[in-house]
Design a protein around this motif. Structure first.
Motif, PDB file in Angstrom:
ATOM      1  N   VAL A   1      38.929  46.976 -24.350  1.00  0.00           N
ATOM      2  CA  VAL A   1      38.845  45.561 -24.000  1.00  0.00           C
ATOM      3  C   VAL A   1      40.198  45.060 -23.485  1.00  0.00           C
ATOM      4  CG1 VAL A   1      38.539  43.241 -24.950  1.00  0.00           C
ATOM      5  CG2 VAL A   1      36.893  45.039 -25.490  1.00  0.00           C
ATOM      6  N   VAL A   2      41.269  45.461 -24.167  1.00  0.00           N
ATOM      7  CA  VAL A   2      42.604  45.034 -23.751  1.00  0.00           C
ATOM      8  C   VAL A   2      42.888  45.452 -22.311  1.00  0.00           C
ATOM      9  CG1 VAL A   2      45.065  45.519 -24.065  1.00  0.00           C
ATOM     10  CG2 VAL A   2      43.672  44.889 -26.018  1.00  0.00           C
ATOM     11  N   LEU A   3      42.718  46.728 -22.021  1.00  0.00           N
ATOM     12  CA  LEU A   3      43.090  47.209 -20.688  1.00  0.00           C
ATOM     13  C   LEU A   3      42.104  46.756 -19.619  1.00  0.00           C
ATOM     14  CD1 LEU A   3      44.596  50.760 -21.265  1.00  0.00           C
ATOM     15  CD2 LEU A   3      45.715  48.536 -21.113  1.00  0.00           C
ATOM     16  N   THR A   4      40.840  46.548 -19.980  1.00  0.00           N
ATOM     17  CA  THR A   4      39.898  45.997 -19.007  1.00  0.00           C
ATOM     18  C   THR A   4      40.250  44.545 -18.697  1.00  0.00           C
ATOM     19  OG1 THR A   4      38.175  47.457 -19.865  1.00  0.00           O
ATOM     20  CG2 THR A   4      37.468  45.635 -18.461  1.00  0.00           C
ATOM     21  N   HIS A   5      40.603  43.781 -19.734  1.00  0.00           N
ATOM     22  CA  HIS A   5      41.046  42.394 -19.548  1.00  0.00           C
ATOM     23  C   HIS A   5      42.244  42.347 -18.609  1.00  0.00           C
ATOM     24  CE1 HIS A   5      42.060  38.238 -21.135  1.00  0.00           C
ATOM     25  NE2 HIS A   5      43.209  38.618 -20.587  1.00  0.00           N
TER      26      HIS A   5
ATOM     27  N   SER B   1      41.010  31.750 -15.755  1.00  0.00           N
ATOM     28  CA  SER B   1      41.561  33.084 -15.500  1.00  0.00           C
ATOM     29  C   SER B   1      41.448  33.977 -16.731  1.00  0.00           C
ATOM     30  CB  SER B   1      43.013  32.989 -15.036  1.00  0.00           C
ATOM     31  OG  SER B   1      43.824  32.386 -16.011  1.00  0.00           O
ATOM     32  N   GLU B   2      41.779  33.433 -17.905  1.00  0.00           N
ATOM     33  CA  GLU B   2      41.690  34.234 -19.122  1.00  0.00           C
ATOM     34  C   GLU B   2      40.243  34.404 -19.573  1.00  0.00           C
ATOM     35  OE1 GLU B   2      44.095  35.907 -20.179  1.00  0.00           O
ATOM     36  OE2 GLU B   2      45.667  34.926 -19.022  1.00  0.00           O
ATOM     37  N   GLY B   3      39.450  33.359 -19.401  1.00  0.00           N
ATOM     38  CA  GLY B   3      38.044  33.456 -19.772  1.00  0.00           C
ATOM     39  C   GLY B   3      37.307  34.474 -18.927  1.00  0.00           C
ATOM     40  N   PHE B   4      37.619  34.495 -17.624  1.00  0.00           N
ATOM     41  CA  PHE B   4      36.950  35.467 -16.754  1.00  0.00           C
ATOM     42  C   PHE B   4      37.386  36.888 -17.102  1.00  0.00           C
ATOM     43  CE2 PHE B   4      36.340  38.086 -13.038  1.00  0.00           C
ATOM     44  CZ  PHE B   4      35.048  37.752 -12.647  1.00  0.00           C
ATOM     45  N   ALA B   5      38.683  37.066 -17.407  1.00  0.00           N
ATOM     46  CA  ALA B   5      39.158  38.400 -17.781  1.00  0.00           C
ATOM     47  C   ALA B   5      38.466  38.890 -19.051  1.00  0.00           C
ATOM     48  CB  ALA B   5      40.675  38.388 -17.962  1.00  0.00           C
ATOM     49  N   ASP B   6      38.279  37.992 -20.027  1.00  0.00           N
ATOM     50  CA  ASP B   6      37.538  38.372 -21.225  1.00  0.00           C
ATOM     51  C   ASP B   6      36.065  38.615 -20.900  1.00  0.00           C
ATOM     52  OD1 ASP B   6      39.452  38.604 -23.152  1.00  0.00           O
ATOM     53  OD2 ASP B   6      39.031  36.706 -24.144  1.00  0.00           O
ATOM     54  N   TRP B   7      35.498  37.789 -20.033  1.00  0.00           N
ATOM     55  CA  TRP B   7      34.092  37.982 -19.645  1.00  0.00           C
ATOM     56  C   TRP B   7      33.892  39.368 -19.038  1.00  0.00           C
ATOM     57  CZ3 TRP B   7      31.801  38.894 -14.862  1.00  0.00           C
ATOM     58  CH2 TRP B   7      30.407  38.837 -14.849  1.00  0.00           C
ATOM     59  N   ALA B   8      34.794  39.772 -18.150  1.00  0.00           N
ATOM     60  CA  ALA B   8      34.699  41.103 -17.538  1.00  0.00           C
ATOM     61  C   ALA B   8      34.872  42.197 -18.581  1.00  0.00           C
ATOM     62  CB  ALA B   8      35.741  41.244 -16.439  1.00  0.00           C
ATOM     63  N   ALA B   9      35.781  41.978 -19.530  1.00  0.00           N
ATOM     64  CA  ALA B   9      36.059  42.995 -20.542  1.00  0.00           C
ATOM     65  C   ALA B   9      34.900  43.180 -21.516  1.00  0.00           C
ATOM     66  CB  ALA B   9      37.330  42.628 -21.302  1.00  0.00           C
TER      67      ALA B   9
END
Length: 417
Positions: free
Chosen positions: A274-278, A298-306
């Motif tokens: 999750v960390v590296l995907t984020h 930006s952070e929400g989308f990165a978590d969504w992708a992860a």
């Protein structure tokens, strides 16, 4: 309680995502072509020549030539410079240049030069990383040549990985991991996880991107802080950060994912993925992220992708926010940029990330993933922060900030209550 991941992306307006380590402006010219205003033209020309010789020595892995431009009497510095170039031996450098930005004379034979170092990793960086350095030089009265007497990071700039020790290089399928002081097996594991992250991000983000990532693994959180030019205490519980510049010009410097080995090692395989995907999501979305993009997006989308293809419930992903919602203390508004400050309250930080993730989840669930992508692009393309979210909500989702916030609050209760 499920294992939780505390990650971070880029610096945005009003906060420091990579603290003092936000990379300097793009190196626009090879060599040392910029004028220096406070020294004679001949002095500036001669100093450029010294720096050009030094750059050539790096690219040719010529330790003798690298040390030859150092003051012959500065034996300790010469030894340090030989060690430094040796540390770079395995790094696949595609370019290494110096640009002279200013020279301050101290009498006729001593100067301080402001220099911008630009370097690019072959096969990974489409643009160079640029960092500011302060170089002191003295002219030998015998041969009239200029020699380097000191070379250090400029005030406010970060140290570089090779200044911390020998750089170990691990090449993955989609990644390049550069580490100092860590076991090779650990670096290989990081590369393997990064190799899983890259295709996961490509599946979650439809825009073309490089499809590769460079990961730096320093020896400790202390060294991580040095790479970011900020106190290590800011990153004690942060598993990784991403550096780079936002904007859609396509000319922003290369991104680096910097791992905190102490926090990262405490995570299991799921958390590390999750960390590296984020963080890799930040790399992929860089050109569509701008100062108009609020941090929750930006952070929400990165978590969504992860978390997109992970088998976890909302309560497992967002435990802090779930506790608040069940206690009747759910947020009244979307997180503000300052809620994402690393040095702030840990609970507030967790709820900010979780709230941003659920906002992106809401868009994907209610309007569809394609609308989420379009919304992200529209916000980032807006001229300035004012009106960016409001206009994108209207044009892409057909709603208003007030209606979206109300829907988000209901969504929190339904998913977490």
């Amino acid at each position: 309680m499920a294992e939780q991941v505390r990650t971070a992306g880029r610096a945005r307006e009003g906060r420091r995502r990579a603290a003092g380590a936000v990379l300097a402006a793009l190196l626009c010219a090879a060599g040392c072509s910029a004028p220096a205003d406070r020294a004679p033209d001949t002095t500036a020309r001669d100093i450029r020549a010294v720096l050009d010789r030094r750059a050539a020595a790096v690219l040719h892995h010529d330790a003798a030539a690298y040390a030859a431009v150092v003051d012959p009497d500065a034996t300790a510095l010469r030894s340090a410079q030989r060690r430094e170039i040796a540390r770079l031996a395995d790094v696949p450098l595609g370019s290494w240049t110096y640009r002279l930005t200013d020279v301050s004379a101290h009498g006729g034979d001593r100067v301080t030069a402001d220099v911008r170092l630009g370097y690019r990793i072959e096969g990974y960086d489409s643009a160079p990383v640029s960092v500011d350095r302060t170089v002191e030089l003295a002219r030998d009265p015998g041969d009239g040549r200029w020699y380097i007497t000191a070379d250090r990071a400029a005030d406010g700039s970060a140290r570089q990985l090779w200044e911390q020790g020998d750089v170990e290089v691990v090449r993955g399928k989609h990644s390049l991991v550069l580490g100092v002081g860590r076991p090779r097996a650990e670096l290989e594991a990081v590369a393997g996880t990064a190799d899983e992250a890259v295709p996961a991000v490509s599946a979650a983000w439809p825009e073309p991107w490089a499809g590769r990532v460079v990961v730096l693994v320093p020896d400790s959180v202390k060294e991580m802080g040095e790479l970011l030019g900020s106190p290590a205490a800011n990153y004690k519980g942060i598993a990784a950060v991403t550096t780079g510049e936002t904007g859609g010009s396509g000319k922003s410097p290369a991104d680096r994912v910097i791992v905190n080995p102490e926090a990262y090692s405490l995570l299991g395989g799921f958390g590390q993925r999750v960390v590296l995907t984020h963080e890799t999501t930040h790399v992929a979305t860089r050109k569509n992220t701008s100062s108009a993009t609020p941090t929750w997006l930006s952070e929400g989308f990165a978590d969504w992708a992860a978390y997109r293809d992970q088998d976890r419930t909302a309560e497992e992903i967002a435990p802090e926010l779930a506790d608040a919602v069940r206690a009747g203390d759910g947020p009244a508004a979307l997180p503000e940029d300052e809620d994402f400050a690393f040095a702030g309250d840990a609970g507030r930080l967790a709820k900010a990330y979780e709230g941003g993730w659920l906002a992106c989840e809401l868009i994907a669930d209610r309007w569809g993933e394609e609308k989420l992508f379009a919304f992200y692009r529209a916000v980032g393309a807006h001229h300035g922060r004012d009106g960016a979210v409001e206009d994108a909500l209207h044009e892409v989702l057909g709603t208003t900030p007030q209606d979206f916030t109300a829907r988000w609050r209901v969504y929190l209760r339904n998913r977490l209550g």
